[in-house]
Design a protein around this motif. Sequence first.
Motif, PDB file in Angstrom:
ATOM      1  N   PHE A 155       0.821  -1.203   0.000  1.00 26.76           N
ATOM      2  CA  PHE A 155       0.000   0.000   0.000  1.00 26.76           C
ATOM      3  C   PHE A 155       0.857   1.256   0.000  1.00 26.76           C
ATOM      4  N   TYR A 156       1.955   1.243   0.746  1.00 30.27           N
ATOM      5  CA  TYR A 156       2.860   2.401   0.738  1.00 30.27           C
ATOM      6  C   TYR A 156       3.372   2.658  -0.678  1.00 30.27           C
ATOM      7  N   ALA A 157       3.659   1.578  -1.401  1.00 29.78           N
ATOM      8  CA  ALA A 157       4.205   1.730  -2.747  1.00 29.78           C
ATOM      9  C   ALA A 157       3.217   2.420  -3.674  1.00 29.78           C
ATOM     10  N   VAL A 158       1.921   2.108  -3.520  1.00 28.05           N
ATOM     11  CA  VAL A 158       0.931   2.640  -4.464  1.00 28.05           C
ATOM     12  C   VAL A 158       0.188   3.865  -3.928  1.00 28.05           C
ATOM     13  N   HIS A 159       0.320   4.173  -2.633  1.00 26.97           N
ATOM     14  CA  HIS A 159      -0.462   5.263  -2.058  1.00 26.97           C
ATOM     15  C   HIS A 159      -0.230   6.608  -2.737  1.00 26.97           C
ATOM     16  N   PRO A 160       1.030   7.031  -2.992  1.00 30.30           N
ATOM     17  CA  PRO A 160       1.201   8.343  -3.622  1.00 30.30           C
ATOM     18  C   PRO A 160       0.454   8.471  -4.943  1.00 30.30           C
ATOM     19  N   ALA A 161       0.489   7.413  -5.762  1.00 28.89           N
ATOM     20  CA  ALA A 161      -0.199   7.469  -7.052  1.00 28.89           C
ATOM     21  C   ALA A 161      -1.714   7.484  -6.859  1.00 28.89           C
ATOM     22  N   LEU A 162      -2.220   6.620  -5.979  1.00 22.52           N
ATOM     23  CA  LEU A 162      -3.661   6.585  -5.733  1.00 22.52           C
ATOM     24  C   LEU A 162      -4.158   7.917  -5.166  1.00 22.52           C
ATOM     25  N   ASN A 163      -3.409   8.465  -4.224  1.00 26.47           N
ATOM     26  CA  ASN A 163      -3.821   9.717  -3.609  1.00 26.47           C
ATOM     27  C   ASN A 163      -3.838  10.853  -4.626  1.00 26.47           C
ATOM     28  N   SER A 164      -2.872  10.836  -5.526  1.00 23.75           N
ATOM     29  CA  SER A 164      -2.820  11.859  -6.567  1.00 23.75           C
ATOM     30  C   SER A 164      -4.060  11.804  -7.451  1.00 23.75           C
ATOM     31  N   VAL A 165      -4.544  10.592  -7.727  1.00 23.98           N
ATOM     32  CA  VAL A 165      -5.736  10.430  -8.565  1.00 23.98           C
ATOM     33  C   VAL A 165      -6.997  10.775  -7.785  1.00 23.98           C
ATOM     34  N   PHE A 166      -7.131  10.227  -6.573  1.00 18.53           N
ATOM     35  CA  PHE A 166      -8.375  10.392  -5.803  1.00 18.53           C
ATOM     36  C   PHE A 166      -8.631  11.850  -5.418  1.00 18.53           C
ATOM     37  N   LYS A 167      -7.581  12.584  -5.074  1.00 21.07           N
ATOM     38  CA  LYS A 167      -7.817  13.949  -4.612  1.00 21.07           C
ATOM     39  C   LYS A 167      -8.233  14.891  -5.738  1.00 21.07           C
ATOM     40  N   LYS A 168      -8.103  14.433  -6.990  1.00 18.04           N
ATOM     41  CA  LYS A 168      -8.567  15.237  -8.118  1.00 18.04           C
ATOM     42  C   LYS A 168     -10.050  15.016  -8.414  1.00 18.04           C
ATOM     43  N   LEU A 169     -10.631  13.984  -7.796  1.00 17.40           N
ATOM     44  CA  LEU A 169     -12.032  13.674  -8.057  1.00 17.40           C
ATOM     45  C   LEU A 169     -12.937  14.667  -7.334  1.00 17.40           C
ATOM     46  N   ARG A 170     -14.091  14.901  -7.904  1.00 19.97           N
ATOM     47  CA  ARG A 170     -15.082  15.732  -7.237  1.00 19.97           C
ATOM     48  C   ARG A 170     -15.669  14.976  -6.047  1.00 19.97           C
ATOM     49  N   THR A 171     -16.167  15.717  -5.095  1.00 19.29           N
ATOM     50  CA  THR A 171     -16.624  15.107  -3.848  1.00 19.29           C
ATOM     51  C   THR A 171     -17.702  14.072  -4.083  1.00 19.29           C
ATOM     52  N   TYR A 172     -18.622  14.344  -5.011  1.00 14.98           N
ATOM     53  CA  TYR A 172     -19.716  13.403  -5.237  1.00 14.98           C
ATOM     54  C   TYR A 172     -19.220  12.076  -5.790  1.00 14.98           C
ATOM     55  N   ALA A 173     -18.008  12.073  -6.408  1.00 12.66           N
ATOM     56  CA  ALA A 173     -17.478  10.839  -6.988  1.00 12.66           C
ATOM     57  C   ALA A 173     -16.796   9.952  -5.956  1.00 12.66           C
ATOM     58  N   LEU A 174     -16.420  10.524  -4.815  1.00 15.51           N
ATOM     59  CA  LEU A 174     -15.678   9.734  -3.824  1.00 15.51           C
ATOM     60  C   LEU A 174     -16.495   8.567  -3.265  1.00 15.51           C
ATOM     61  N   PRO A 175     -17.779   8.753  -2.907  1.00 14.16           N
ATOM     62  CA  PRO A 175     -18.553   7.585  -2.466  1.00 14.16           C
ATOM     63  C   PRO A 175     -18.645   6.496  -3.532  1.00 14.16           C
ATOM     64  N   LEU A 176     -18.619   6.899  -4.800  1.00 18.46           N
ATOM     65  CA  LEU A 176     -18.632   5.900  -5.875  1.00 18.46           C
ATOM     66  C   LEU A 176     -17.358   5.071  -5.854  1.00 18.46           C
ATOM     67  N   VAL A 177     -16.222   5.704  -5.537  1.00 17.85           N
ATOM     68  CA  VAL A 177     -14.970   4.962  -5.416  1.00 17.85           C
ATOM     69  C   VAL A 177     -15.064   3.965  -4.260  1.00 17.85           C
ATOM     70  N   MET A 178     -15.686   4.396  -3.160  1.00 15.45           N
ATOM     71  CA  MET A 178     -15.915   3.478  -2.041  1.00 15.45           C
ATOM     72  C   MET A 178     -16.722   2.264  -2.484  1.00 15.45           C
TER      73      MET A 178
END
Length: 373
Positions: A155-178
């Motif tokens: 998870f540490y290896a992939v977290h920076p990349a995932l975080n970079s992608v997720f934080k660009k999403l609009r708020t309404y899209a985050l529950p969809l990722v969940m």
Amino acid sequence: MVDHQAGGSSRSKVLRLDSLTGLRWWAAFGVFAYHFQNVGSFKGSHLAAMGYSGVAFFFVLSGFVLTWSARPETTVRQFWMRRFARIWPAHFVALLLALPVFYPLVPDPANSWEKAWAWGPIIASFFLLHGFSNNILYLFGGNPAAWTLSCEAFFYAVHPALNSVFKKLRTYALPLVMLVALVSGILMRYYADPVAPLLRSWEFVLGMIAALLLKRGIRISLPMPVVYFGLGGVGVVYWALQRAKYFPALGEAMASNWSIVLPVIYTLAIMITASADLDGRASLMRHPIMVRGGEWSYCFYLVHATVLYAFKAAYGARVGIVGFFLLFFAALIVAAALYYLVERPFERRLRRWGDQKLGRPAAATTAGSAQPK
């Protein structure tokens, strides 16, 4: 499991969420109580059966805390070095302590936890690669408790990349990722046989999205007793369904679904607890004793099985409630020593070195932090 603090870099102040540190202690205690069942038992100890799911709580919490404390001025290499500094020194010493217990010179066939010496699993454990095998001799090789660190390292290896992608999403899209994470967890659980880091990655993602939602002002502002009684109630229900005489049909139906249901419940509990800290509401989990226990919890997790099985190898007899507390305090003492002698000093030194060598120059950091976020 690993012990993260809800804090950030030395160059950027991050609000600490001490209640999460305190809550972590109870998850570690639950894992200890679950494994104690292999050494002893006492009336009511079946309630400890849910303790195995403490690992799922740790994974969700890791995703949450790393995302909550992430700052744009931290470089990827700096982030990785901080994670190495956090987990590896204590892991290495705990591995040395575990080897004589799980790999004695002459294994006793009657002791299922004792194994013949094998370099492959031990070396894989040393490098935190053993979780990438479904062979139990590798998966639980070295220090058996450390299989979770393979998941953490992935998870540490992939977290920076995932975080970079997720934080660009609009708020309404985050529950969809969940929701996508939950569905992927179900599909992997029932229709595939992936290695542990992939199988448990969806739990990290739940934590990440929960942190991003709170960063954007989303709160679940319920009183903390909802968490206390809620988790306690889940434990009682879990115990009742595990007992054959209580609701056998429902218990059988839920047996294979707890691994999906509990991480979702833990995500909600983490969001409620973090919201309490952010809103300044009362929380027993912020008590200094709870926070100190949370700080020791990583080391406690690493050594608890070693203490339990060392006792079982030496004395064999099953113990009751008195033995439970004696072994608990023995593991706690070893954990405290590991924390103060290894984890804390080595993390500080390695983190300081990594920040100096792998961080951005101060001028660049200042300029970057002035940009709109």
